[in-house]
Design a protein around this motif. Structure first.
Motif, mmCIF file in Angstrom:
data_model
loop_
_atom_site.group_PDB
_atom_site.id
_atom_site.type_symbol
_atom_site.label_atom_id
_atom_site.label_comp_id
_atom_site.label_asym_id
_atom_site.label_seq_id
_atom_site.Cartn_x
_atom_site.Cartn_y
_atom_site.Cartn_z
ATOM 1 N N SER A 90 24.914 0.811 29.271
ATOM 2 C CA SER A 90 24.436 0.128 28.076
ATOM 3 C C SER A 90 24.326 -1.377 28.289
ATOM 4 O O SER A 90 23.307 -1.994 27.972
ATOM 5 N N MET A 91 25.389 -1.983 28.834
ATOM 6 C CA MET A 91 25.374 -3.423 29.059
ATOM 7 C C MET A 91 24.471 -3.787 30.240
ATOM 8 O O MET A 91 23.825 -4.840 30.232
ATOM 9 N N GLY A 126 23.579 6.841 19.497
ATOM 10 C CA GLY A 126 23.253 5.573 20.138
ATOM 11 C C GLY A 126 22.377 5.746 21.359
ATOM 12 O O GLY A 126 21.440 4.968 21.593
ATOM 13 N N ALA A 127 22.649 6.779 22.159
ATOM 14 C CA ALA A 127 21.839 7.032 23.360
ATOM 15 C C ALA A 127 20.397 7.349 22.992
ATOM 16 O O ALA A 127 19.450 6.869 23.635
ATOM 17 N N VAL A 156 21.463 9.221 29.768
ATOM 18 C CA VAL A 156 22.675 9.648 30.482
ATOM 19 C C VAL A 156 23.920 9.351 29.644
ATOM 20 O O VAL A 156 24.942 10.029 29.763
ATOM 21 N N ILE A 157 23.846 8.346 28.777
ATOM 22 C CA ILE A 157 24.978 8.001 27.911
ATOM 23 C C ILE A 157 25.387 9.197 27.055
ATOM 24 O O ILE A 157 26.576 9.424 26.799
ATOM 25 N N ALA A 158 24.403 9.978 26.610
ATOM 26 C CA ALA A 158 24.714 11.155 25.788
ATOM 27 C C ALA A 158 25.558 12.159 26.563
ATOM 28 O O ALA A 158 26.469 12.785 26.007
ATOM 29 N N ALA A 159 25.270 12.333 27.834
ATOM 30 C CA ALA A 159 26.074 13.254 28.653
ATOM 31 C C ALA A 159 27.492 12.728 28.834
ATOM 32 O O ALA A 159 28.467 13.491 28.780
#
Length: 397
Positions: free
Chosen positions: A15-16, A74-75, A171-174
């Protein structure tokens, strides 16, 4: 604990890392679309403001529902925002996608949400260290992702590069599956004990002078890092510095902040955090002054980036650990959201004023001077912070 650290660190890395490279898109987008620098800067400024304001409510949701559902949402928003950023035909749509949508996505995939999980899952004697490790992961994201984003722009063009990043953001969701908490969303285990309502927690925080002082310091942090992060590439190009120097300089910020945030988190377990915060803000002003006085060259840029990188996000674990230490962890994501909102108001002004004053004056001098003055202000206001945990009276039967 290890799973929480690994997954939380990976989420913050992505994210960052993605958002730290947005400055690389300023010139290619404005030149091809015929927009001013201020129009691009305004969209990124809106992004930071959206992140801050929505972060308060996202924090409330994370405290109540757990981080898992918030991270999934958010993802998805992050991917949609990047696609919209790539395809927007006008500055209005660009501001709505690059600004509002991505800002909302960052609120649900960064520090306030992840630190809420850490606060509830990590013992207090390791909390500051754990937050430092996660902040270091965000710095690694900047070190790793900024050159990747620069390479994607060079290889595929700025629009296709954003579409590729949209896929990466999913990929954040995973990773969210590794951050499900006991008692939230039907998962096994005991739900966190709550002896305060949201209203009581807010009243307690906003009547506490230390909370207001931390808000003030974090405002300065946002102003400085976002002005430098977004406008540094253009500042260097105005002086004839090669574009790759800007990419390397932002990567160096991320590299050295890995060490800075980790060390800050460790020192926060051993020393008063208010002194560390004051020192960080004061040193930022010293580093900026030295940079402006030295002859500008690639090496002076690299030295500045290394020094500023060491101080870049070091305030994050210290500020959030101080909030947890004073107020506890029941409403940590929400209170962290309020403090981060102040950070993002500063970010809004740092990004927007950079574009506005450049278009008006033809240079960034005034914004550099503001960054120096604000650093001195933040160094002073953090000194009176009282870090002792609040002792609450038991509720009446």
């Amino acid at each position: 604990m290890l799973q929480v650290l690994l997954c939380g660190g990976a989420v913050v890395t992505l994210s960052m890392g993605i958002r730290h490279g947005f400055g690389l898109w300023l010139q290619p987008i404005t030149q091809e679309m015929g927009w001013t620098r201020e129009s691009f800067a305004l969209a990124i400024a809106i992004q930071n403001l959206s992140w801050g304001v929505l972060g308060i409510f996202v924090g409330m949701m994370a405290d109540k529902l757990g981080a898992f559902k918030v991270l999934i949402g958010g993802a998805i928003l992050y991917a949609l925002g990047l696609v919209g950023m790539a395809l927007s035909p006008s500055t209005l749509l660009f501001a709505l996608t690059a600004g509002v949508l991505i800002g909302a996505a960052q609120a649900g995939t960064t520090y306030a949400v992840i630190y809420g999980v850490l606060g509830r899952q990590i013992p207090p004697d390791r909390r500051s260290w754990a937050m430092g490790v996660t902040a270091a992961a965000g710095s690694f994201g900047q070190f790793f992702m900024v050159p990747v984003e620069g390479g994607l722009i060079a290889q595929f063009g700025w629009s296709n590069a954003l579409l590729i990043l949209a896929v990466i953001a999913l990929v954040i969701a995973a990773l969210a599956f590794g951050l499900r908490e006991p008692g939230f969303g039907g998962t096994a285990g005991a739900a966190p004990q709550r002896d305060q309502t949201i209203g009581q927690a807010l009243a307690e925080a906003w009547t506490n002078p230390s909370f207001v002082l931390l808000l003030s310091g974090y405002f300065v942090c946002g102003f400085q890092v976002m002005f430098i992060g977004v406008h540094m590439p253009s500042y260097l190009k105005d002086f004839g510095i090669a574009p790759q120097v800007a990419s390397y300089s932002l990567a160096l910020v991320g590299l050295f902040n890995i060490f800075g945030t980790y060390i800050a988190g460790n020192l926060g377990q051993k020393m008063p955090k208010r002194y560390l915060l004051s020192g960080i803000y004061g040193l930022r002003s010293v580093v900026i002054i030295a940079f402006l006085l030295a002859p500008l060259s690639p090496w002076s840029v690299y030295l500045f980036s290394a020094a500023m990188g060491f101080l870049w996000l070091s305030t994050v674990p210290l500020t959030n650990a101080t909030i947890a230490q004073i107020f506890g962890v029941q409403h940590l994501s929400m209170l962290g959201g309020f403090v981060f909102c102040s950070h993002q108001v500063g970010s809004f002004l740092g990004v927007w004023l950079g574009g506005y004053l450049y278009d008006r004056n033809g240079n960034y001098d005034m914004v550099w001077y503001l960054a120096i003055a604000l650093g001195i202000f933040a160094a002073v206001v953090n000194l009176p912070v009282r870090e002792q945990a609040l002792v609450r009276k038991p509720a009446a039967a």
